[in-house]
Motif scaffolding. Structure first.
Motif, PDB file in Angstrom:
ATOM      1  N   THR A  87      -2.425  20.440  10.538  1.00  0.00           N
ATOM      2  CA  THR A  87      -1.232  20.214  11.352  1.00  0.00           C
ATOM      3  C   THR A  87      -1.602  19.212  12.424  1.00  0.00           C
ATOM      4  N   LEU A  88      -1.065  17.994  12.302  1.00  0.00           N
ATOM      5  CA  LEU A  88      -1.349  16.926  13.258  1.00  0.00           C
ATOM      6  C   LEU A  88      -0.244  16.910  14.299  1.00  0.00           C
ATOM      7  N   ARG A  89      -0.603  17.248  15.525  1.00  0.00           N
ATOM      8  CA  ARG A  89       0.378  17.384  16.595  1.00  0.00           C
ATOM      9  C   ARG A  89       0.529  16.085  17.371  1.00  0.00           C
ATOM     10  N   THR A  90       1.667  15.948  18.026  1.00  0.00           N
ATOM     11  CA  THR A  90       1.950  14.726  18.771  1.00  0.00           C
ATOM     12  C   THR A  90       1.068  14.584  20.007  1.00  0.00           C
ATOM     13  N   ASP A  91       0.431  15.666  20.457  1.00  0.00           N
ATOM     14  CA  ASP A  91      -0.444  15.590  21.630  1.00  0.00           C
ATOM     15  C   ASP A  91      -1.858  15.135  21.285  1.00  0.00           C
ATOM     16  N   GLY A  92      -2.092  14.772  20.003  1.00  0.00           N
ATOM     17  CA  GLY A  92      -3.406  14.293  19.590  1.00  0.00           C
ATOM     18  C   GLY A  92      -4.362  15.369  19.137  1.00  0.00           C
ATOM     19  N   LYS A 112      -9.537  30.743   7.870  1.00  0.00           N
ATOM     20  CA  LYS A 112     -10.204  30.413   9.125  1.00  0.00           C
ATOM     21  C   LYS A 112      -9.509  29.208   9.742  1.00  0.00           C
ATOM     22  N   LEU A 113      -9.194  29.297  11.024  1.00  0.00           N
ATOM     23  CA  LEU A 113      -8.597  28.195  11.750  1.00  0.00           C
ATOM     24  C   LEU A 113      -9.661  27.420  12.524  1.00  0.00           C
ATOM     25  N   ASN A 114      -9.371  26.165  12.788  1.00  0.00           N
ATOM     26  CA  ASN A 114     -10.198  25.362  13.674  1.00  0.00           C
ATOM     27  C   ASN A 114      -9.305  24.295  14.289  1.00  0.00           C
ATOM     28  N   VAL A 115      -9.730  23.736  15.395  1.00  0.00           N
ATOM     29  CA  VAL A 115      -8.904  22.765  16.110  1.00  0.00           C
ATOM     30  C   VAL A 115      -9.779  21.618  16.594  1.00  0.00           C
ATOM     31  N   GLY A 116      -9.214  20.432  16.619  1.00  0.00           N
ATOM     32  CA  GLY A 116      -9.944  19.257  17.082  1.00  0.00           C
ATOM     33  C   GLY A 116      -8.949  18.167  17.441  1.00  0.00           C
ATOM     34  N   GLU A 117      -9.437  16.945  17.553  1.00  0.00           N
ATOM     35  CA  GLU A 117      -8.577  15.821  17.907  1.00  0.00           C
ATOM     36  C   GLU A 117      -8.393  14.885  16.714  1.00  0.00           C
ATOM     37  N   TRP A 118      -7.287  14.158  16.713  1.00  0.00           N
ATOM     38  CA  TRP A 118      -7.050  13.167  15.670  1.00  0.00           C
ATOM     39  C   TRP A 118      -6.555  11.870  16.311  1.00  0.00           C
ATOM     40  N   LYS A 119      -6.825  10.764  15.611  1.00  0.00           N
ATOM     41  CA  LYS A 119      -6.331   9.464  16.064  1.00  0.00           C
ATOM     42  C   LYS A 119      -6.277   8.523  14.872  1.00  0.00           C
ATOM     43  N   VAL A 120      -5.506   7.446  15.012  1.00  0.00           N
ATOM     44  CA  VAL A 120      -5.324   6.476  13.937  1.00  0.00           C
ATOM     45  C   VAL A 120      -5.684   5.089  14.439  1.00  0.00           C
ATOM     46  N   THR A 168       0.803  -1.224   0.000  1.00  0.00           N
ATOM     47  CA  THR A 168       0.000   0.000   0.000  1.00  0.00           C
ATOM     48  C   THR A 168       0.834   1.270   0.000  1.00  0.00           C
ATOM     49  N   GLY A 169       2.160   1.157   0.237  1.00  0.00           N
ATOM     50  CA  GLY A 169       2.974   2.354   0.284  1.00  0.00           C
ATOM     51  C   GLY A 169       2.638   3.216   1.476  1.00  0.00           C
ATOM     52  N   ILE A 170       2.486   2.599   2.647  1.00  0.00           N
ATOM     53  CA  ILE A 170       2.127   3.326   3.855  1.00  0.00           C
ATOM     54  C   ILE A 170       3.207   3.113   4.910  1.00  0.00           C
ATOM     55  N   LEU A 171       3.828   4.185   5.356  1.00  0.00           N
ATOM     56  CA  LEU A 171       4.802   4.104   6.436  1.00  0.00           C
ATOM     57  C   LEU A 171       4.093   3.761   7.736  1.00  0.00           C
ATOM     58  N   ARG A 172       4.616   2.808   8.448  1.00  0.00           N
ATOM     59  CA  ARG A 172       4.008   2.403   9.708  1.00  0.00           C
ATOM     60  C   ARG A 172       5.047   2.455  10.831  1.00  0.00           C
ATOM     61  N   PRO A 173       4.571   2.716  12.056  1.00  0.00           N
ATOM     62  CA  PRO A 173       3.189   2.997  12.442  1.00  0.00           C
ATOM     63  C   PRO A 173       2.717   4.326  11.838  1.00  0.00           C
ATOM     64  N   ILE A 174       1.468   4.339  11.395  1.00  0.00           N
ATOM     65  CA  ILE A 174       0.921   5.539  10.760  1.00  0.00           C
ATOM     66  C   ILE A 174       0.973   6.725  11.712  1.00  0.00           C
ATOM     67  N   ALA A 175       0.577   6.506  12.963  1.00  0.00           N
ATOM     68  CA  ALA A 175       0.491   7.602  13.920  1.00  0.00           C
ATOM     69  C   ALA A 175       1.820   8.314  14.121  1.00  0.00           C
ATOM     70  N   GLU A 176       2.922   7.575  14.007  1.00  0.00           N
ATOM     71  CA  GLU A 176       4.235   8.171  14.214  1.00  0.00           C
ATOM     72  C   GLU A 176       4.748   8.874  12.968  1.00  0.00           C
ATOM     73  N   ASN A 177       4.239   8.519  11.818  1.00  0.00           N
ATOM     74  CA  ASN A 177       4.720   9.092  10.566  1.00  0.00           C
ATOM     75  C   ASN A 177       3.826  10.182   9.989  1.00  0.00           C
ATOM     76  N   ILE A 178       2.619  10.321  10.540  1.00  0.00           N
ATOM     77  CA  ILE A 178       1.650  11.245   9.963  1.00  0.00           C
ATOM     78  C   ILE A 178       1.654  12.594  10.650  1.00  0.00           C
ATOM     79  N   THR A 179       2.352  12.703  11.798  1.00  0.00           N
ATOM     80  CA  THR A 179       2.383  13.987  12.485  1.00  0.00           C
ATOM     81  C   THR A 179       3.116  15.014  11.641  1.00  0.00           C
ATOM     82  N   GLY A 180       2.720  16.284  11.806  1.00  0.00           N
ATOM     83  CA  GLY A 180       3.327  17.366  11.043  1.00  0.00           C
ATOM     84  C   GLY A 180       2.283  18.170  10.304  1.00  0.00           C
TER      85      GLY A 180
END
Length: 282
Positions: A78-83, A97-105, A37-49
């Motif tokens: 911008t996916l931050r390491t704090d979730g 316009k800015l907005n903020v929320g949570e992300w998870k994988v 699939t061409g996906i770096l894993r773990p996704i959560a560690e590679n998708i931040t930024g």
């Protein structure tokens, strides 16, 4: 026939300008690339930024068709390491316009949740991210559409902040000036005993002032044109006001406006005015 860009239907996008020097997320021994699939894993560690949307596609007659992003429009996450995730949506009129929320994988299914939206991570490497979903929002009409959609993002330098991102925080009123005969003259009379502005990452804004025991608070929403520096504050009633802001080399915030309230006469005075604000210590 005009084609509108189809964007992820996310809580974030109901809500800028990015600079260069790309920063890559490195791979270590436990971050292997999925060969199929061409996906770096773990996704959560590679998708931040920080990610900037480069392309938008939809499946039509079993073929992927590009929906061109309108000129001036932009989407970043911008996916931050704090979730937490910061999103920025720049409309074709230039306002961000800015907005903020949570992300998870979910590593098992390869799904990324951004706020209330869950997408499939189709591809992920050091510099690019492709996400897919079965519904999208028309960027111009707001219509929700069903189908197959995918969006391609490029990694950006997270250390480079746009004007919108730099404004987030509390700013304390320091000095006020009026332009007279082409020169800025400090205006110490009529300044409140305390005054500040608070720009929040969720797109809300509070202005506060206090003179003696008299307090004034105004709560609005805010957007900013990262190119011109014009900020627009809009109340729930729909009434809006604007000013031009600049973050100076010394880190202070200059707010330029054309009408000032005279506390002595109770009247609005037209002219050229500037407030200088300093960032509150965290």
């Amino acid at each position: 026939m005009k084609k509108n860009c189809l964007i992820p239907n996310s809580i974030f996008l109901a809500a800028c300008c990015l600079a260069a020097t790309t920063v890559f997320t490195s791979c270590n021994d436990n971050k292997e690339k999925d060969g199929e699939t061409g996906i770096l894993r773990p996704i959560a560690e590679n998708i931040t930024g920080k990610w900037n949307m480069e392309e938008s596609h939809r499946k039509q007659d079993d073929k992927w068709v590009e929906d061109l992003i309108p000129e001036g429009e932009g989407h970043t996450y911008t996916l931050r390491t704090d979730g937490t995730a910061l999103s920025a949506f720049t409309a074709p009129d230039g306002y961000t316009k800015l907005n903020v929320g949570e992300w998870k994988v979910d590593e098992a299914t390869g799904k990324l949740t951004l706020g209330t939206m869950t997408v499939d991570v189709l591809s992920l490497d050091a510099t690019s991210l492709v996400m897919g979903h079965d519904e999208a929002r028309d960027s111009e009409t707001g219509e929700i559409m069903q189908g197959e959609f995918r969006w391609t993002f490029a990694r950006m330098d997270e250390s480079q902040k746009t004007l919108a991102e730099q404004l987030v925080g509390k700013w304390i009123l320091s000095k006020s000036y009026e332009k007279k005969n082409g020169e800025w003259v400090e205006n110490s009379g009529g300044l409140p005993d305390e005054g500040w502005h608070l720009y929040r990452a969720n797109g809300t804004f509070t202005a506060y002032s206090r003179t003696g025991e008299n307090e004034f608070t105004s709560d609005t929403n805010w957007v900013v044109n990262c190119t011109t520096g014009e900020v627009r504050w809009t109340a729930e009633s729909g009434q809006s006001s604007t000013a031009t802001v600049t973050i100076e080399a010394d880190g202070t915030l200059s707010v330029f406006y054309a009408n000032s309230f005279d506390p002595v006469t109770g009247q609005s005075v037209a002219g050229e005015f500037k407030d200088v604000m300093v960032r509150a210590q965290e």
